[in-house]
Design a protein around this motif. Structure first.
Motif, short mmCIF file in Angstrom:
data_model
loop_
_atom_site.label_atom_id
_atom_site.label_comp_id
_atom_site.label_asym_id
_atom_site.label_seq_id
_atom_site.Cartn_x
_atom_site.Cartn_y
_atom_site.Cartn_z
N MET A 175 4.51 -38.70 -34.06
CA MET A 175 4.49 -37.92 -32.84
C MET A 175 3.13 -38.02 -32.14
O MET A 175 2.73 -37.14 -31.44
N SER A 176 2.46 -39.13 -32.33
CA SER A 176 1.16 -39.34 -31.73
C SER A 176 1.30 -39.84 -30.30
O SER A 176 2.20 -40.61 -29.97
N LEU A 177 0.39 -39.43 -29.44
CA LEU A 177 0.32 -39.93 -28.08
C LEU A 177 -0.89 -40.83 -27.87
O LEU A 177 -1.25 -41.14 -26.74
N GLU A 178 -1.50 -41.25 -28.96
CA GLU A 178 -2.63 -42.17 -28.86
C GLU A 178 -2.13 -43.52 -28.34
O GLU A 178 -1.07 -44.00 -28.78
N PRO A 179 -2.84 -44.15 -27.40
CA PRO A 179 -2.39 -45.43 -26.84
C PRO A 179 -2.04 -46.48 -27.89
O PRO A 179 -1.08 -47.21 -27.74
N THR A 223 4.19 -47.71 -28.90
CA THR A 223 4.73 -49.06 -28.92
C THR A 223 6.22 -49.03 -29.23
O THR A 223 6.71 -48.10 -29.87
N TYR A 224 6.92 -50.00 -28.76
CA TYR A 224 8.34 -50.15 -29.07
C TYR A 224 8.54 -51.01 -30.31
O TYR A 224 9.61 -51.07 -30.87
N ASP A 225 7.48 -51.68 -30.75
CA ASP A 225 7.56 -52.64 -31.85
C ASP A 225 7.63 -51.92 -33.19
O ASP A 225 6.74 -51.16 -33.55
N THR A 226 8.70 -52.15 -33.92
CA THR A 226 8.86 -51.53 -35.23
C THR A 226 8.61 -52.52 -36.37
O THR A 226 8.88 -52.22 -37.52
N THR A 227 8.06 -53.69 -36.02
CA THR A 227 7.75 -54.69 -37.02
C THR A 227 6.77 -54.12 -38.05
O THR A 227 5.80 -53.47 -37.68
N GLY A 228 7.07 -54.32 -39.30
CA GLY A 228 6.17 -53.86 -40.35
C GLY A 228 6.52 -52.50 -40.92
O GLY A 228 5.92 -52.08 -41.92
N LEU A 229 7.46 -51.80 -40.29
CA LEU A 229 7.85 -50.51 -40.85
C LEU A 229 8.77 -50.73 -42.05
O LEU A 229 9.57 -51.66 -42.07
N SER A 230 8.64 -49.87 -43.01
CA SER A 230 9.49 -49.97 -44.20
C SER A 230 10.91 -49.51 -43.87
O SER A 230 11.15 -48.87 -42.84
N GLU A 231 11.83 -49.80 -44.76
CA GLU A 231 13.22 -49.38 -44.57
C GLU A 231 13.31 -47.86 -44.46
O GLU A 231 14.04 -47.33 -43.64
N SER A 232 12.55 -47.14 -45.28
CA SER A 232 12.59 -45.68 -45.24
C SER A 232 12.01 -45.15 -43.92
O SER A 232 12.49 -44.14 -43.39
N GLN A 233 11.00 -45.81 -43.38
CA GLN A 233 10.43 -45.39 -42.10
C GLN A 233 11.43 -45.63 -40.96
O GLN A 233 11.58 -44.79 -40.07
N LEU A 234 12.13 -46.76 -41.00
CA LEU A 234 13.15 -47.05 -39.99
C LEU A 234 14.30 -46.05 -40.07
O LEU A 234 14.80 -45.58 -39.05
N GLN A 235 14.70 -45.71 -41.29
CA GLN A 235 15.77 -44.73 -41.46
C GLN A 235 15.32 -43.36 -40.95
O GLN A 235 16.11 -42.62 -40.36
N SER A 236 14.07 -43.02 -41.17
CA SER A 236 13.53 -41.75 -40.68
C SER A 236 13.56 -41.71 -39.15
O SER A 236 13.95 -40.70 -38.56
N LEU A 237 13.17 -42.80 -38.50
CA LEU A 237 13.22 -42.87 -37.04
C LEU A 237 14.65 -42.70 -36.54
O LEU A 237 14.91 -41.98 -35.57
N GLU A 238 15.58 -43.37 -37.20
CA GLU A 238 16.98 -43.28 -36.82
C GLU A 238 17.50 -41.85 -36.98
O GLU A 238 18.21 -41.34 -36.13
N GLN A 239 17.11 -41.21 -38.06
CA GLN A 239 17.54 -39.84 -38.32
C GLN A 239 16.98 -38.88 -37.25
O GLN A 239 17.70 -38.02 -36.76
N VAL A 240 15.72 -39.05 -36.90
CA VAL A 240 15.12 -38.21 -35.86
C VAL A 240 15.81 -38.45 -34.54
O VAL A 240 16.15 -37.50 -33.81
N PHE A 241 16.07 -39.71 -34.21
CA PHE A 241 16.74 -40.02 -32.94
C PHE A 241 18.12 -39.38 -32.89
O PHE A 241 18.46 -38.69 -31.93
#
Length: 70
Positions: free
Chosen positions: A1-5, A9-27
């Motif tokens: 939830m950071s607003l730091e420049p 980013t839209y780039d999710t390269t390098g995120l772990s599977e659990s991080q991607l699942q967390s983003l999907e769950q929040v969305f």
């Protein structure tokens, strides 16, 4: 939830599977559950040169359904 420049980013390269699942769950649980999709960012609708992306089809996008959205 950071607003730091550096974090905006839209780039999710390098995120772990659990991080991607967390983003999907929040969305889905926070945003999709409360707010209908009413449009898409220019990054999806336009090509890098600013011309229209004729291959863009809202119905092909994840989480889009005509019944839910319109």
């Amino acid at each position: 939830m950071s607003l730091e420049p550096a974090d905006l980013t839209y780039d999710t390269t390098g995120l772990s599977e659990s991080q991607l699942q967390s983003l999907e769950q929040v969305f889905k649980g926070t945003y999709k559950a409360k707010y209908p999709i009413v449009g898409y960012t220019s990054r999806r609708v336009l090509n890098e040169d600013g011309s229209p992306n004729i291959d863009f089809k809202p119905e092909d996008q994840p989480n889009f359904t005509v019944k839910d959205e319109f």
